[in-house]
Design a protein around this motif. Sequence first.
Motif, PDB file in Angstrom:
ATOM      1  N   HIS A 259     -70.139  56.483 -60.149  1.00 52.31           N
ATOM      2  CA  HIS A 259     -71.086  55.690 -60.945  1.00 52.31           C
ATOM      3  C   HIS A 259     -70.327  54.686 -61.811  1.00 52.31           C
ATOM      4  CE1 HIS A 259     -70.735  56.842 -65.268  1.00 52.31           C
ATOM      5  NE2 HIS A 259     -69.744  57.471 -64.679  1.00 52.31           N
ATOM      6  N   HIS A 261     -69.407  51.672 -61.182  1.00 48.18           N
ATOM      7  CA  HIS A 261     -68.809  50.543 -60.473  1.00 48.18           C
ATOM      8  C   HIS A 261     -69.932  49.720 -59.856  1.00 48.18           C
ATOM      9  CE1 HIS A 261     -64.706  51.859 -61.120  1.00 48.18           C
ATOM     10  NE2 HIS A 261     -65.110  53.088 -60.850  1.00 48.18           N
ATOM     11  N   VAL A 296     -77.158  55.943 -50.788  1.00 45.18           N
ATOM     12  CA  VAL A 296     -75.981  55.962 -51.659  1.00 45.18           C
ATOM     13  C   VAL A 296     -76.116  57.150 -52.596  1.00 45.18           C
ATOM     14  CG1 VAL A 296     -74.843  54.759 -53.570  1.00 45.18           C
ATOM     15  CG2 VAL A 296     -75.592  53.472 -51.567  1.00 45.18           C
ATOM     16  N   LEU A 298     -74.347  58.775 -56.061  1.00 44.37           N
ATOM     17  CA  LEU A 298     -73.386  58.482 -57.127  1.00 44.37           C
ATOM     18  C   LEU A 298     -72.829  59.768 -57.713  1.00 44.37           C
ATOM     19  CD1 LEU A 298     -75.189  55.597 -59.049  1.00 44.37           C
ATOM     20  CD2 LEU A 298     -73.665  55.480 -57.078  1.00 44.37           C
ATOM     21  N   THR A 299     -71.560  59.692 -58.085  1.00 43.69           N
ATOM     22  CA  THR A 299     -70.961  60.851 -58.732  1.00 43.69           C
ATOM     23  C   THR A 299     -70.522  60.477 -60.140  1.00 43.69           C
ATOM     24  OG1 THR A 299     -69.244  62.530 -58.598  1.00 43.69           O
ATOM     25  CG2 THR A 299     -68.673  60.357 -57.786  1.00 43.69           C
ATOM     26  N   GLY A 300     -70.284  61.496 -60.947  1.00 48.75           N
ATOM     27  CA  GLY A 300     -69.775  61.259 -62.300  1.00 48.75           C
ATOM     28  C   GLY A 300     -68.267  61.080 -62.263  1.00 48.75           C
ATOM     29  N   ASP A 301     -67.642  60.968 -63.442  1.00 47.24           N
ATOM     30  CA  ASP A 301     -66.199  60.806 -63.491  1.00 47.24           C
ATOM     31  C   ASP A 301     -65.528  62.124 -63.155  1.00 47.24           C
ATOM     32  OD1 ASP A 301     -66.723  58.292 -64.316  1.00 47.24           O
ATOM     33  OD2 ASP A 301     -65.846  58.479 -66.323  1.00 47.24           O
ATOM     34  N   SER A 302     -64.910  62.180 -61.994  1.00 46.12           N
ATOM     35  CA  SER A 302     -64.139  63.350 -61.599  1.00 46.12           C
ATOM     36  C   SER A 302     -63.281  62.950 -60.415  1.00 46.12           C
ATOM     37  CB  SER A 302     -65.060  64.506 -61.190  1.00 46.12           C
ATOM     38  OG  SER A 302     -64.351  65.410 -60.360  1.00 46.12           O
ATOM     39  N   SER A 314     -70.737  67.700 -55.102  1.00 44.88           N
ATOM     40  CA  SER A 314     -71.214  66.641 -55.989  1.00 44.88           C
ATOM     41  C   SER A 314     -72.489  66.002 -55.441  1.00 44.88           C
ATOM     42  CB  SER A 314     -70.120  65.594 -56.175  1.00 44.88           C
ATOM     43  OG  SER A 314     -70.581  64.560 -56.989  1.00 44.88           O
ATOM     44  N   ILE A 315     -72.531  65.773 -54.137  1.00 45.06           N
ATOM     45  CA  ILE A 315     -73.749  65.204 -53.552  1.00 45.06           C
ATOM     46  C   ILE A 315     -74.929  66.152 -53.793  1.00 45.06           C
ATOM     47  CG2 ILE A 315     -74.909  64.587 -51.381  1.00 45.06           C
ATOM     48  CD1 ILE A 315     -72.224  63.592 -50.346  1.00 45.06           C
ATOM     49  N   GLU A 316     -74.638  67.448 -53.754  1.00 42.83           N
ATOM     50  CA  GLU A 316     -75.700  68.422 -54.014  1.00 42.83           C
ATOM     51  C   GLU A 316     -76.051  68.478 -55.504  1.00 42.83           C
ATOM     52  OE1 GLU A 316     -74.791  72.224 -52.239  1.00 42.83           O
ATOM     53  OE2 GLU A 316     -74.178  71.296 -50.350  1.00 42.83           O
ATOM     54  N   GLY A 317     -75.322  67.703 -56.312  1.00 43.73           N
ATOM     55  CA  GLY A 317     -75.644  67.610 -57.731  1.00 43.73           C
ATOM     56  C   GLY A 317     -74.944  68.630 -58.596  1.00 43.73           C
ATOM     57  N   LYS A 318     -73.956  69.319 -58.006  1.00 46.62           N
ATOM     58  CA  LYS A 318     -73.272  70.371 -58.758  1.00 46.62           C
ATOM     59  C   LYS A 318     -71.946  69.873 -59.317  1.00 46.62           C
ATOM     60  CE  LYS A 318     -75.102  73.656 -55.426  1.00 46.62           C
ATOM     61  NZ  LYS A 318     -74.618  74.182 -54.149  1.00 46.62           N
ATOM     62  N   ARG A 319     -71.192  70.797 -59.943  1.00 43.50           N
ATOM     63  CA  ARG A 319     -69.838  70.465 -60.375  1.00 43.50           C
ATOM     64  C   ARG A 319     -69.003  70.159 -59.144  1.00 43.50           C
ATOM     65  NH1 ARG A 319     -67.260  74.192 -64.654  1.00 43.50           N
ATOM     66  NH2 ARG A 319     -68.652  73.830 -66.360  1.00 43.50           N
ATOM     67  N   ALA A 320     -68.141  69.143 -59.256  1.00 43.32           N
ATOM     68  CA  ALA A 320     -67.315  68.780 -58.108  1.00 43.32           C
ATOM     69  C   ALA A 320     -66.118  69.714 -58.010  1.00 43.32           C
ATOM     70  CB  ALA A 320     -66.871  67.328 -58.229  1.00 43.32           C
TER      71      ALA A 320
ATOM     72  N   THR B  25     -81.001  65.077 -57.723  1.00 42.55           N
ATOM     73  CA  THR B  25     -80.272  66.308 -58.013  1.00 42.55           C
ATOM     74  C   THR B  25     -80.070  66.394 -59.520  1.00 42.55           C
ATOM     75  OG1 THR B  25     -78.102  65.244 -57.944  1.00 42.55           O
ATOM     76  CG2 THR B  25     -78.936  66.122 -55.859  1.00 42.55           C
ATOM     77  N   LEU B  27     -77.218  66.180 -60.960  1.00 43.56           N
ATOM     78  CA  LEU B  27     -76.271  65.123 -61.320  1.00 43.56           C
ATOM     79  C   LEU B  27     -76.939  63.753 -61.346  1.00 43.56           C
ATOM     80  CD1 LEU B  27     -73.455  64.082 -61.936  1.00 43.56           C
ATOM     81  CD2 LEU B  27     -72.920  64.199 -59.501  1.00 43.56           C
ATOM     82  N   LEU B  31     -77.138  61.338 -64.644  1.00 40.59           N
ATOM     83  CA  LEU B  31     -76.612  59.965 -64.622  1.00 40.59           C
ATOM     84  C   LEU B  31     -77.705  58.976 -65.024  1.00 40.59           C
ATOM     85  CD1 LEU B  31     -74.400  60.021 -61.386  1.00 40.59           C
ATOM     86  CD2 LEU B  31     -73.572  59.771 -63.734  1.00 40.59           C
ATOM     87  N   VAL B  62     -73.010  71.307 -65.149  1.00 42.57           N
ATOM     88  CA  VAL B  62     -72.733  70.010 -64.526  1.00 42.57           C
ATOM     89  C   VAL B  62     -72.412  68.966 -65.601  1.00 42.57           C
ATOM     90  CG1 VAL B  62     -73.694  68.149 -63.118  1.00 42.57           C
ATOM     91  CG2 VAL B  62     -74.183  70.540 -62.535  1.00 42.57           C
ATOM     92  N   PHE B  65     -69.026  69.208 -67.022  1.00 46.04           N
ATOM     93  CA  PHE B  65     -67.915  69.059 -66.070  1.00 46.04           C
ATOM     94  C   PHE B  65     -67.450  67.615 -65.947  1.00 46.04           C
ATOM     95  CE2 PHE B  65     -66.305  68.172 -61.827  1.00 46.04           C
ATOM     96  CZ  PHE B  65     -65.314  69.128 -61.700  1.00 46.04           C
ATOM     97  N   TYR B  66     -68.406  66.712 -65.725  1.00 45.24           N
ATOM     98  CA  TYR B  66     -68.036  65.312 -65.510  1.00 45.24           C
ATOM     99  C   TYR B  66     -67.720  64.666 -66.849  1.00 45.24           C
ATOM    100  CZ  TYR B  66     -69.812  66.051 -60.817  1.00 45.24           C
ATOM    101  OH  TYR B  66     -70.002  66.523 -59.547  1.00 45.24           O
ATOM    102  N   THR B  67     -66.560  63.994 -66.912  1.00 44.21           N
ATOM    103  CA  THR B  67     -66.062  63.563 -68.220  1.00 44.21           C
ATOM    104  C   THR B  67     -66.812  62.356 -68.783  1.00 44.21           C
ATOM    105  OG1 THR B  67     -64.342  62.357 -67.046  1.00 44.21           O
ATOM    106  CG2 THR B  67     -63.748  64.495 -67.944  1.00 44.21           C
ATOM    107  N   ASN B  68     -67.687  61.752 -67.997  1.00 43.66           N
ATOM    108  CA  ASN B  68     -68.407  60.589 -68.523  1.00 43.66           C
ATOM    109  C   ASN B  68     -69.561  60.971 -69.452  1.00 43.66           C
ATOM    110  OD1 ASN B  68     -69.236  61.399 -65.698  1.00 43.66           O
ATOM    111  ND2 ASN B  68     -71.083  60.344 -66.382  1.00 43.66           N
TER     112      ASN B  68
END
Lengths: 581, 171
Positions: A259, A261, A296, A298-302, A314-320, B25, B27, B31, B62, B65-68
Amino acid sequence: MPDFEELSQESQRRFQELEAGDKPWIRVGTAVCGEAAGAFQVIEALNAELDKRGIAANVSAVGCLGLCYAETLVDILKPGKPRIFYKNVTPEMVPGLVESYLVGDDPRQDLALASFGDGSLEGIPRLEDLPMWSRQVRIALRNCGHIDPLDIYQYIAQGGYAALNKAVTQMEPADVIKEMQDSGLRGRGGAAFPTGTKWSFLARSPGPLKYILCNCEEGDPGAYNDKGILESDPHSLIEGAILAGYATSASNGVVFIRHGHEGPIHRTMRAIEQAYELGLLGDNILGSAFSFHMEVSLTGDSYVAGEETALMESIEGKRAMPRARPPFPAAYGVWGIPSNINNIKSLSYVSEIISRGGEWFAGIGTEGSKGTAILCLSGNIALPGMIEVPMGITLREVIEDVVGGVPGGRKVKFLQTGGPLGGVLPADQMDIELDFGVMSQAGAILGSGGIIVADDRACAVNMTRLLVAFCQYESCGKCFPCRLGMTNLIEILERIARFESRPQDMELMRTIGQNMAAGSLCGHGQLGWNPVQSALRSFPGDFAAHMEEKRCPTGQCLAPVFTPQRTRSRWTSAQPLELRF
Amino acid sequence: MTTNQDDQTQKIGEALANQSARTVTVLSSLLAIEDAIGYIPPRAIEQVAAYTDSTINDVWGVASFYTNFRFTPPGEHTVEVCWGPTCHLLGAQEILQAALQALGLSEEGDTPDGKISLKYNTCLGACSQGPVISVDHKIIGPQALGGLKGDAMVQRIIEIISQLKTGASNA
Ligand SMILES: Cc1cc2nc3c(=O)[nH]c(=O)nc-3n(C[C@H](O)[C@H](O)[C@H](O)COP(=O)(O)O)c2cc1C
Ligand code: SF4
């Protein structure tokens, strides 16, 4: 359902109008490199100036030509003239340029970088003659910087989607896989696994639901070629993904992007919409029995989200967090459905391989590494940018000939390749070839193609500390050898950089590193020792100076280094830890 | 106060309903909320849990976890400084040090007046233009600052940040 022949002709007609019409066509580089250089302000100034003077012109926001050092790059095509590229254009330069070349006919040699196309202009070199261009073989980057990424017709006019049409009308899925195997293409995401072979796994998995995952997580600092392709030519990725879907009888494709970008995200989303509108995605593609859907995600910062199984989480919305393998993705992928995962660059080659044949591709490059390498060069070099060169060219040729070497009369000290896990390659090894095997033998990773050049002002301890700080920050925390190992490594490296290391620290680092390599679940922890190991091997003197003589030869370690803290505030403030294994 | 809270609940609800992701999801929901209001307040966790039929634990898992993701309102402006190896070699640490000093911070975080959030970014993706920063998600490199280098560039960046802090427009 539009006939592909008609679509192709319509695209040609539209492109012809732009290229050979009576209005100038002005293309401005607006990939992230252009954005950082102020491209959108340049476009604003350009539109205002054209308005003011009542000049009718087509202005397109294109992607990255790869000559990032010259951004903002403005490319003006006047009727009957070759294209002229103007370098480092600022909003302030725009009125003068418009006055001279669009109102008048003075091509302003002083501002021009190169010309391109039929005819030549006095005092302006041809693009093909620039060292940064002449050594390139552009396959995946063929359209980058030339076409408007938001206009699917421009992609089709350049021969786009012809490979898809050829595949669905004339080829069996197995033929497509055969071409890919003949091409010898190996994955460009890091592991260099043969793409055709990977596809054959998914082809054997049961359907009807199967996924093609396109990996644009691209967390490696120093690499921006995946995002560069999506920003500059998203359809080359989409066509590649659809072809992968056809070859493996897959039903769905997901483009996975971090996300934030906006350039790559927006352009990829728009490109997918356009492909649907023209019947190139969706049910019964181009009138065939093949259906394929794309979206598309989107993933968080990881950083670890780029690892293939973490990506699925991540696509499933969980922790990567990576999954244990087996089961492998072809058996149990995203949502438990058979999946194939490829890097953006790998997929962007596919349409050209299908159009021209696997043998053609295999004719480029080396025995073990076919085709080209897509590199991002940055750091202490004269001409930073994104280039595509045949495999087999030496790193020295790339650094010294293609991107102009180190400025200011300095020397290369090391190259940092393959992302933070790749480590450093000392200058005296620059004569090795770009080749997956040769590079890994030399202790470097080609990885995703980022090459960061450091000159002799850089300290190996300082760089190692920075790389390990990244790896520590990005550890997903699932398994302790990596989570704690990285934390201990950074703690020791910071101690070394502060000249406070203890004699036993070297041995302690090695032990931790070996345990990480042996006991980590995914590549992040397994390779996490690599940056330290490669620096120790190549620059033992730098470490000895810090550890034994308590000094930093370059002085770099005397300045503070700010890096983010994550899960380590307690560790770093504590007494140095004694580890017993 | 209540109306403010109702407002936010509604904004979060809208962000959830209008998210661009085709596959919704936990995530994608988080977002979308971050994009809409800049952070994840506790009530958002509950709303996401309800919306995605997950547990509050899962959603916290979740989000943390993600640092953003952040859990307090961000400053009026967000300044990110890239500390990737390329920018590091080209002077990122000097920028960071000067920025921290100008903002009176000792590490990444928010200024007490709530004007500016300073973040370290692992890579903004504009390596060829390094060292780069981003101001309210717009990436700026030396080229856009008139080709300044070294101390002059750092100074110009500090000027930009100071203008944000005093509220002057930085046009
Ligand atoms: C920690 C870690 C991070 C990774 N990040 C990426 C990434 O950002 N992009 C990518 O394409 N592959 C990444 N990979 C490699 C992927 O797991 C996978 O091998 C690759 O996407 C497969 O594509 P390819 O066969 O086309 O190379 C990463 C691997 C690890 C262990
Ligand atoms: S090796 Fe590191 S990044 Fe990989 S699963 Fe374990 S903790 Fe996570």
